[in-house]
Design a protein around this motif. Structure first.
Motif, PDB file in Angstrom:
ATOM      1  N   THR A 198      20.971  43.046  26.141  1.00 40.62           N
ATOM      2  CA  THR A 198      20.078  43.116  27.291  1.00 40.62           C
ATOM      3  C   THR A 198      18.758  42.388  27.052  1.00 40.62           C
ATOM      4  N   SER A 199      18.472  42.045  25.800  1.00 44.87           N
ATOM      5  CA  SER A 199      17.245  41.293  25.504  1.00 44.87           C
ATOM      6  C   SER A 199      17.407  39.801  25.774  1.00 44.87           C
ATOM      7  N   LEU A 200      18.648  39.351  25.898  1.00 47.04           N
ATOM      8  CA  LEU A 200      18.908  37.921  26.100  1.00 47.04           C
ATOM      9  C   LEU A 200      18.562  37.497  27.524  1.00 47.04           C
ATOM     10  N   SER A 201      18.002  36.325  27.637  1.00 52.51           N
ATOM     11  CA  SER A 201      17.829  35.750  28.976  1.00 52.51           C
ATOM     12  C   SER A 201      19.208  35.308  29.471  1.00 52.51           C
ATOM     13  N   ASP A 202      19.322  35.035  30.760  1.00 52.30           N
ATOM     14  CA  ASP A 202      20.599  34.547  31.292  1.00 52.30           C
ATOM     15  C   ASP A 202      21.017  33.268  30.571  1.00 52.30           C
ATOM     16  N   GLU A 203      20.069  32.396  30.336  1.00 56.06           N
ATOM     17  CA  GLU A 203      20.358  31.128  29.651  1.00 56.06           C
ATOM     18  C   GLU A 203      20.877  31.370  28.232  1.00 56.06           C
ATOM     19  N   GLU A 204      20.214  32.256  27.496  1.00 56.37           N
ATOM     20  CA  GLU A 204      20.667  32.575  26.134  1.00 56.37           C
ATOM     21  C   GLU A 204      22.051  33.210  26.157  1.00 56.37           C
ATOM     22  N   PHE A 205      22.264  34.131  27.070  1.00 54.14           N
ATOM     23  CA  PHE A 205      23.549  34.814  27.173  1.00 54.14           C
ATOM     24  C   PHE A 205      24.685  33.813  27.390  1.00 54.14           C
ATOM     25  N   LEU A 206      24.426  32.805  28.202  1.00 55.11           N
ATOM     26  CA  LEU A 206      25.478  31.841  28.553  1.00 55.11           C
ATOM     27  C   LEU A 206      25.604  30.674  27.586  1.00 55.11           C
ATOM     28  N   THR A 207      24.558  30.346  26.850  1.00 53.38           N
ATOM     29  CA  THR A 207      24.606  29.117  26.044  1.00 53.38           C
ATOM     30  C   THR A 207      24.354  29.294  24.550  1.00 53.38           C
ATOM     31  N   LYS A 208      23.647  30.349  24.144  1.00 53.19           N
ATOM     32  CA  LYS A 208      23.335  30.533  22.722  1.00 53.19           C
ATOM     33  C   LYS A 208      24.616  30.810  21.952  1.00 53.19           C
ATOM     34  N   LYS A 209      24.823  30.034  20.887  1.00 53.73           N
ATOM     35  CA  LYS A 209      26.013  30.220  20.059  1.00 53.73           C
ATOM     36  C   LYS A 209      25.620  30.752  18.690  1.00 53.73           C
ATOM     37  N   THR A 210      26.421  31.680  18.192  1.00 54.37           N
ATOM     38  CA  THR A 210      26.274  32.173  16.829  1.00 54.37           C
ATOM     39  C   THR A 210      27.641  32.112  16.168  1.00 54.37           C
ATOM     40  N   LYS A 211      27.615  31.947  14.838  1.00 59.85           N
ATOM     41  CA  LYS A 211      28.851  31.717  14.102  1.00 59.85           C
ATOM     42  C   LYS A 211      28.968  32.701  12.942  1.00 59.85           C
ATOM     43  N   PRO A 212      30.048  33.474  12.905  1.00 58.68           N
ATOM     44  CA  PRO A 212      30.291  34.331  11.739  1.00 58.68           C
ATOM     45  C   PRO A 212      30.850  33.495  10.587  1.00 58.68           C
ATOM     46  N   PHE A 213      30.839  34.071   9.403  1.00 64.72           N
ATOM     47  CA  PHE A 213      31.291  33.336   8.216  1.00 64.72           C
ATOM     48  C   PHE A 213      32.755  32.906   8.303  1.00 64.72           C
ATOM     49  N   TYR A 214      33.552  33.588   9.096  1.00 69.68           N
ATOM     50  CA  TYR A 214      34.994  33.315   9.120  1.00 69.68           C
ATOM     51  C   TYR A 214      35.430  32.321  10.201  1.00 69.68           C
ATOM     52  N   LEU A 215      34.502  31.775  10.976  1.00 66.70           N
ATOM     53  CA  LEU A 215      34.845  30.786  11.990  1.00 66.70           C
ATOM     54  C   LEU A 215      34.188  29.444  11.682  1.00 66.70           C
ATOM     55  N   ASP A 216      34.832  28.382  12.099  1.00 68.07           N
ATOM     56  CA  ASP A 216      34.267  27.053  11.907  1.00 68.07           C
ATOM     57  C   ASP A 216      33.205  26.724  12.946  1.00 68.07           C
ATOM     58  N   GLU A 217      33.367  27.274  14.128  1.00 68.40           N
ATOM     59  CA  GLU A 217      32.418  27.014  15.202  1.00 68.40           C
ATOM     60  C   GLU A 217      31.922  28.338  15.782  1.00 68.40           C
ATOM     61  N   GLY A 218      30.720  28.294  16.339  1.00 65.66           N
ATOM     62  CA  GLY A 218      30.148  29.483  16.947  1.00 65.66           C
ATOM     63  C   GLY A 218      30.688  29.731  18.341  1.00 65.66           C
ATOM     64  N   MET A 219      30.341  30.899  18.864  1.00 61.42           N
ATOM     65  CA  MET A 219      30.720  31.264  20.222  1.00 61.42           C
ATOM     66  C   MET A 219      29.457  31.698  20.961  1.00 61.42           C
ATOM     67  N   THR A 220      29.482  31.532  22.276  1.00 56.30           N
ATOM     68  CA  THR A 220      28.346  31.968  23.077  1.00 56.30           C
ATOM     69  C   THR A 220      28.269  33.489  23.065  1.00 56.30           C
ATOM     70  N   GLN A 221      27.092  33.990  23.390  1.00 57.99           N
ATOM     71  CA  GLN A 221      26.899  35.432  23.426  1.00 57.99           C
ATOM     72  C   GLN A 221      27.767  36.074  24.508  1.00 57.99           C
ATOM     73  N   SER A 222      27.996  35.377  25.603  1.00 55.64           N
ATOM     74  CA  SER A 222      28.888  35.910  26.647  1.00 55.64           C
ATOM     75  C   SER A 222      30.314  36.043  26.109  1.00 55.64           C
ATOM     76  N   ARG A 223      30.731  35.108  25.319  1.00 53.93           N
ATOM     77  CA  ARG A 223      32.074  35.185  24.714  1.00 53.93           C
ATOM     78  C   ARG A 223      32.128  36.320  23.695  1.00 53.93           C
TER      79      ARG A 223
END
Length: 100
Positions: free
Chosen positions: A41-66
């Motif tokens: 709930t702290s994320l802006s709409d833009e961050e929710f839809l576009t910000k990507k984070t990546k865990p150690f076990y993935l090659d690429e990140g995913m958006t916060q919505s994902r």
């Protein structure tokens, strides 16, 4: 979503694996949910839809919505596992118990 290293995640999993009572587990689950909800709930709409984070076990990140979708489906998966386990143990549970 916090991009922690594998060793940090292993320590967290070990901590949760050591919980002994249903009350401890419920308290940990509630605390985790509260932290998750606060973050989402702290994320802006833009961050929710576009910000990507990546865990150690993935090659690429995913958006916060994902991540939200992944987390929700994972929780429901484990809820179904618990329901099936209780049925196998002979507890009197039915489909209505899942939704109350």
């Amino acid at each position: 979503m916090q991009e922690k290293e594998e060793d940090v995640i292993a320590r967290i999993e070990k901590k949760y694996g050591a919980l002994q009572s249903a009350d401890q587990m419920a308290e940990a689950m509630q605390k985790g949910f509260d932290t998750f909800q606060t973050y989402m709930t702290s994320l802006s709409d833009e961050e929710f839809l576009t910000k990507k984070t990546k865990p150690f076990y993935l090659d690429e990140g995913m958006t916060q919505s994902r991540w939200l979708t992944e987390t929700l489906t994972h929780v429901f998966h484990h809820r179904a596992q618990l329901f099936n386990y209780l049925k196998q143990l002979g507890y009197d549970v039915n489909m209505f118990d899942l939704y109350l």
